[in-house]
Write a protein that holds these residues in place. Structure first.
Motif, PDB file in Angstrom:
ATOM      1  N   CYS A   1      -4.114 -41.432  41.805  1.00 10.69           N
ATOM      2  CA  CYS A   1      -3.286 -41.055  40.605  1.00 10.69           C
ATOM      3  C   CYS A   1      -4.277 -40.504  39.375  1.00 10.69           C
TER       4      CYS A   1
ATOM      5  N   PRO B   1       3.234 -36.781  34.434  1.00  4.88           N
ATOM      6  CA  PRO B   1       1.973 -37.046  33.470  1.00  4.88           C
ATOM      7  C   PRO B   1       2.034 -38.128  32.474  1.00  4.88           C
TER       8      PRO B   1
ATOM      9  N   HIS C   1       3.265 -39.454  46.714  1.00  2.00           N
ATOM     10  CA  HIS C   1       2.436 -38.908  47.702  1.00  2.00           C
ATOM     11  C   HIS C   1       3.307 -39.215  48.964  1.00  2.00           C
TER      12      HIS C   1
ATOM     13  N   HIS D   1       4.755 -29.450  36.947  1.00  2.00           N
ATOM     14  CA  HIS D   1       5.077 -30.798  37.114  1.00  2.00           C
ATOM     15  C   HIS D   1       5.283 -31.333  35.626  1.00  2.00           C
TER      16      HIS D   1
ATOM     17  N   ASN E   1      -6.048 -36.417  38.078  1.00  2.00           N
ATOM     18  CA  ASN E   1      -6.265 -35.189  37.998  1.00  2.00           C
ATOM     19  C   ASN E   1      -7.892 -34.499  37.620  1.00  2.00           C
TER      20      ASN E   1
ATOM     21  N   SER F   1       1.977 -41.261  36.680  1.00  2.00           N
ATOM     22  CA  SER F   1       2.377 -41.659  38.047  1.00  2.00           C
ATOM     23  C   SER F   1       2.376 -40.323  38.926  1.00  2.00           C
ATOM     24  N   THR F   2       1.932 -40.491  40.322  1.00  2.00           N
ATOM     25  CA  THR F   2       2.062 -39.659  41.316  1.00  2.00           C
ATOM     26  C   THR F   2       2.767 -40.041  42.405  1.00  2.00           C
TER      27      THR F   2
ATOM     28  N   GLU G   1       4.618 -35.647  40.328  1.00  2.00           N
ATOM     29  CA  GLU G   1       3.824 -35.936  39.228  1.00  2.00           C
ATOM     30  C   GLU G   1       4.446 -36.315  37.977  1.00  2.00           C
TER      31      GLU G   1
ATOM     32  N   ARG H   1      -0.134 -35.167  47.580  1.00  2.00           N
ATOM     33  CA  ARG H   1       0.725 -35.276  46.320  1.00  2.00           C
ATOM     34  C   ARG H   1       1.650 -34.402  46.459  1.00  2.00           C
TER      35      ARG H   1
END
Length: 939
Positions: A408, A458, A470, A189, A410, A467-468, A456, A453
């Motif tokens: 959002c 990062p 989904h 990602h 990890n 931002s992610t 992504e 998800r």
């Protein structure tokens, strides 16, 4: 998994797995991501624990082999090839030769040759023991900072020591991680890596999970390698080579075999010692030239001059220096500061500015959400730490906000174990969001299952957002969730969720959000904002995903200051060290924390944001840093941090910089002292720094500075100790020569006995001297200051002069009291033997008091306690006992031509020693009380 499936074999350099039959399996980089698991005999869930254990037994630990050691006997032989050792061996050989040429032969010449050889053997033994101890210490200290990695085992995400990785492990990589093995990416990602350790190119290189054409594995863009760093994005990868089988393994063996480099301080001392050796040679030659015309036998005069020259050479100085530095390193490690380079020990003592970040260093790095703001209404959150115990007041209106913020993320919450409570695996800020979501009644595991998800973007320090994307149910198809700095996020929003309704983000609502943000920040809270937007595509462009957003609300979290930091900040102030906070947080948050810990005490600190730094040229930046007020740098990027460090160094400051993220690495490397966080910091930051704080606390920096100053002081103490009594050894010889006395007041064998018996051990004990009580009440040492400063030379002459007067007085007093003319004295004369015994004993006794005197620069030795360094007392008592044996034991009397001393003689010598200590204590008292003494460096 069956053991007959093809598995990569160490030694193939990552070129592909080898089947049991010996036929080559498909090259791993050419395979689609979904086929990599089967090729490496693993699965997306990772290895089973039993399978991982079996592979670890087969492939061994994932660690690089130690550099090929020369062996103990080679190290021992190497001690005799040092420059000083060679000089002494040559001198011993010449003396043996002179003994063979003498007619009749003088047993004293043979004794001198043996004594010189004894000095060589003693110094070799000390040097060998020190190097062996240093290697063992380095190994044990390195183990104090374990390298860890995140691995999928049995379908669960775990944090394991990197040495436990095996081929087939599925690892999770994020920005700031060091890659612990050679791996094939199966998810990527926006990931990029720094391959400088392998290729020398420092630019970040993008990575992909897609297959690439066959070729050199090092050029494969879907592989990452041990020794490299993830600088952006996130990824999952499967290990295909570990330990020596990695690409880095071969390079490491070459680098590990390279010779160890000496630090500038060691080179300075070695250069100084060589100059002293040349001076000793000149003095020996001068004595030879002066005594030959007086009718002394040529060979005896040459042997005497040679012995004096050898005795004045500081043979044990380099070893004593290394011991002192090693002791400092061990002491710092016990205080949670791991120093990776001996040079850092010296530089710490002259630190003038500390640029410190906030989170984790000044604070406890246990973020806790204490307030959530949504739709114009604040909602209090109870509970402290990472345990999901507590409540959100009226949680229903903020669930959408906490759901978006939680998805959002990890990070992962780790339940308590037998040894640890609740903790966060990953970013602590994200951990706090996960805990707040749980307190609001959300099950993020269920939310992630309902909205998996698919993409992504990062976080990076430029846009200050993450931002992610989904997959969601309903007509929307997909949703983007964004979290980050409120100002940055608000600028990208066009709507707001206002009390359950989506409304256009009018100016008055923007003002309401900004006011709420400022109110939270003024309370010392770190504030994050969250937003969302619907999407039609599963893989949108970043600009699309992060624009036209709906603002959901603010989350205020508190990271409590560490209780010990206030005292540490106060100690830095007393030590003349300026503290500059450098943080990415809101200015109000930064100022609130700075006031709590004492960095800011005045009413109007200088607060500078990254935006203002961008507007300053070098001249204006230098002017800003030259201002004496309290300085806070907020909302800064890594580039800003680097620029500030460079500007401070340009002004002549010695700068220590703290950091924990991958983006801190440039500033950590560029600083005079880079300080990384050992517990919460990234692998990249720890690698770039020269010091690692094992407890992440700013207080450990202060302790390390205190110990660093102590190390430098100790080095100067034993230099003053050694060279002051060298003057006392030389002056009686010069006095007797110019007074016309036909014999020497002290023989070369006696001088060597002093070097062997009462030089080395006290010098080593002084190297272990604890810090003086006022060491942090003095200004920082100038980086241009030399070990042999004018003040140090003055102290050497002061102490050496007193010792010289004492031993010359007792010698000539004893000679004149006998009433025997100079010309009637012979080497066997009892009065002469008593006189030279008093000279030797006088030097040894004065050394005992001298060692006590030089223990402190300014403080009275009685204030710190005469008994507070038992090793020094033991070393001094050993020297006195050896001197007594030389005086009273007939076999030693025959070797050194000495005679027994009576109680009155010892009383006179002790009186001269006490006079030396009293004179030095008076000098220190004058230094402490003279005007302006606080502003000047210690002598």
């Amino acid at each position: 998994m069956g053991t007959g499936t093809p598995v990569l074999t160490p030694g193939d350099g990552g070129r592909g797995p080898t089947a049991p039959s010996g036929t080559r399996a498909p090259v791993v980089q050419t395979l689609p991501a979904e086929k990599v698991f089967a090729a490496l005999d693993t699965s997306p869930r990772g290895l089973a624990s039993a399978d991982a254990a079996a592979r670890r037994d087969r492939f061994g630990p994932n660690e690089l082999p130690p550099a090929g050691h020369r062996g103990l006997w080679r190290d021992l032989v190497g001690q005799f090839t040092d420059l000083f050792a060679v000089v002494l061996l040559v001198a011993s050989a010449i003396t043996f030769l002179a003994y063979g040429l003498q007619e009749p032969r003088d047993v004293g010449t043979l004794q001198l040759a043996v004594a010189i050889l004894g000095v060589v053997v003693l110094n070799a033994a000390i040097g060998f023991a020190q190097e062996y101890s240093a290697e063992r210490t380095a190994e044990s200290l390195q183990a104090m900072v374990p390298h860890t990695c995140r691995v999928l085992r049995d379908g669960e995400r775990r944090e394991l020591p990197a040495r436990e990785l095996v081929p087939g492990d599925v690892v999770v990589l994020e920005a700031g991680d060091a890659v612990s093995a050679d791996c094939r990416l199966v998810e990527a990602h926006e990931a990029s890596v720094n391959n400088a350790a392998l290729t020398g190119e420092s630019d970040a290189v993008g990575r992909t999970a897609d297959p690439v054409a066959a070729g050199p594995v090092l050029q494969a863009r879907n592989c990452v390698f041990m020794g490299t760093d993830v600088v952006a994005g996130s990824a999952k990868a499967v290990v295909f080579a570990t330990g020596a089988a990695t690409e880095f393994g071969g390079i490491f063996r070459l680098a590990a075999a390279a010779p160890r480099q000496k630090t500038p301080l060691q080179r300075q001392v070695a250069s100084m010692a060589r100059r002293v050796a040349c001076t000793a040679l000149a003095i020996g030659a001068a004595l030879f030239a002066v005594r030959v015309p007086t009718g002394q036998p040529f060979v005896e005069t040459f042997v005497f001059a040679l012995g004096v020259m050898v005795a004045l050479v500081p043979e044990g100085l380099p070893a004593t220096l290394s011991v002192s530095l090693a002791i400092g390193v061990r002491r710092m490690a016990r205080q949670h500061a791991l120093v990776k380079q001996l040079l850092a020990v010296e530089a710490l003592g002259s630190t003038t500015v500390v640029c410190t970040d906030k989170t984790g260093t000044l604070t406890q790095a246990e973020m806790t959400v204490v307030q959530v703001w949504a739709g114009g209404v604040p909602h209090a959150v109870s509970g402290v730490g990472y345990a999901p115990v507590g409540d959100v007041a009226d949680p229903q209106p903020v669930r959408d906000l906490l759901r978006a913020a939680g998805l959002c993320c990890n990070a992962r919450l780790v339940p308590p174990s037998d040894r640890q409570g609740w903790r966060v695996l990953g970013d602590t800020t994200e951990g706090a969001l996960l805990v707040a979501a749980a307190k609001a009644g959300l099950s993020l595991a269920a939310e992630e299952a309902a909205a998996p998800r698919v993409a992504e973007f990062p976080f990076d320090s430029t846009r200050k957002l993450m931002s992610t994307v989904h997959a969601t149910t309903g007509s929307r198809g997909y949703s983007a969730y964004v979290k980050g700095a409120p100002q940055e996020l608000l600028a990208r929003c066009t709507a707001i969720d206002w009390r359950g309704e989506r409304q256009p983000l009018a100016d008055e609502l923007r003002t309401a959000v900004t006011t709420a943000n400022d109110q939270l920040a003024s309370q010392g809270l770190r504030v994050l904002a969250a937003a969302s937007r619907p999407l039609a595509d599963s893989h949108p462009a970043q600009d699309e995903a992060e624009s036209d957003l709906t603002f959901l609300g603010l989350v205020g979290m508190l990271d409590p200051p560490r209780p010990e930091v206030s005292d540490a900040v106060d100690a830095c102030r007393h030590a003349g060290i300026r503290i500059v906070m450098v943080t990415g947080d809101h200015p109000l948050t930064a100022e609130a924390v700075a006031r709590r810990v004492g960095i800011v005490r005045g009413p109007a600190p200088i607060v500078v944001t990254g935006t203002r730094l961008d507007d300053l040229d070098e001249t204006r930046l230098d002017g800003l840093l030259a201002e004496s007020g309290e300085l806070l740098l907020c909302r800064v990027s890594p580039e800003h941090k680097m620029r500030v460090v460079t500007a401070l160094q340009r002004r002549g400051e010695v700068v220590a910089v703290t950091g924990d993220g991958a983006n801190d690495a440039p500033a950590l490397k560029h600083a005079d002292i880079g300080v990384a966080m050992g517990a919460s910091g990234t692998d990249v930051a720890r690698e770039a720094a020269v010091m690692v704080l094992l407890d992440d606390s700013f207080a450990s920096i202060t302790t390390a500075v205190r110990l660093g100053r102590s190390v430098y002081q100790n080095i100067r103490k034993f230099l003053i100790y050694l060279f002051s009594h060298n003057i006392a050894e030389l002056m009686p010889i010069l006095a007797a020569t110019f007074a016309g006395f036909p014999l020497v007041p002290i023989t070369a064998v006696q001088i060597l006995a002093i070097d062997l018996g009462s030089d080395v051990l006290p010098a080593l004990a002084l190297g272990a001297e604890p810090p003086e009580p006022d060491v942090m009440d003095r200004p920082p040492r100038s980086r241009r200051e030399r070990l042999f400063s004018a003040a140090a030379m003055g102290r050497i002459l002061f102490l050496g002069g007193i010792q010289s007067l004492g031993v010359c007085a007792v010698f000539f007093w004893h000679i004149h009291a006998s009433g025997i003319p100079y010309s009637d004295f012979t080497e066997d004369n009892t009065v002469y033997r008593e006189a030279i015994t008093m000279v030797q004993a006088g030097i040894v006794v004065s050394q005992f008091f001298n060692a006590l005197a030089v223990r402190t620069d300014r403080q009275s030795v009685f204030r710190i306690g005469v008994l507070s360094n038992p090793w020094l007392l033991a070393a001094g008592c050993f020297g006195l006992a050896l001197m007594a044996a030389i005086s009273y034991l007939p076999p030693l009397q025959a070797v050194f031509h000495t005679a027994p001393l009576n109680a009155a003689d010892w009383a006179v010598l002790a009186g001269f020693g006490a006079l030396l200590l009293a004179a030095e204590e008076s000098r220190k008292g004058w230094l402490r009380h003279r005007p302006g003494s606080r502003k000047e460096g210690a002598p």
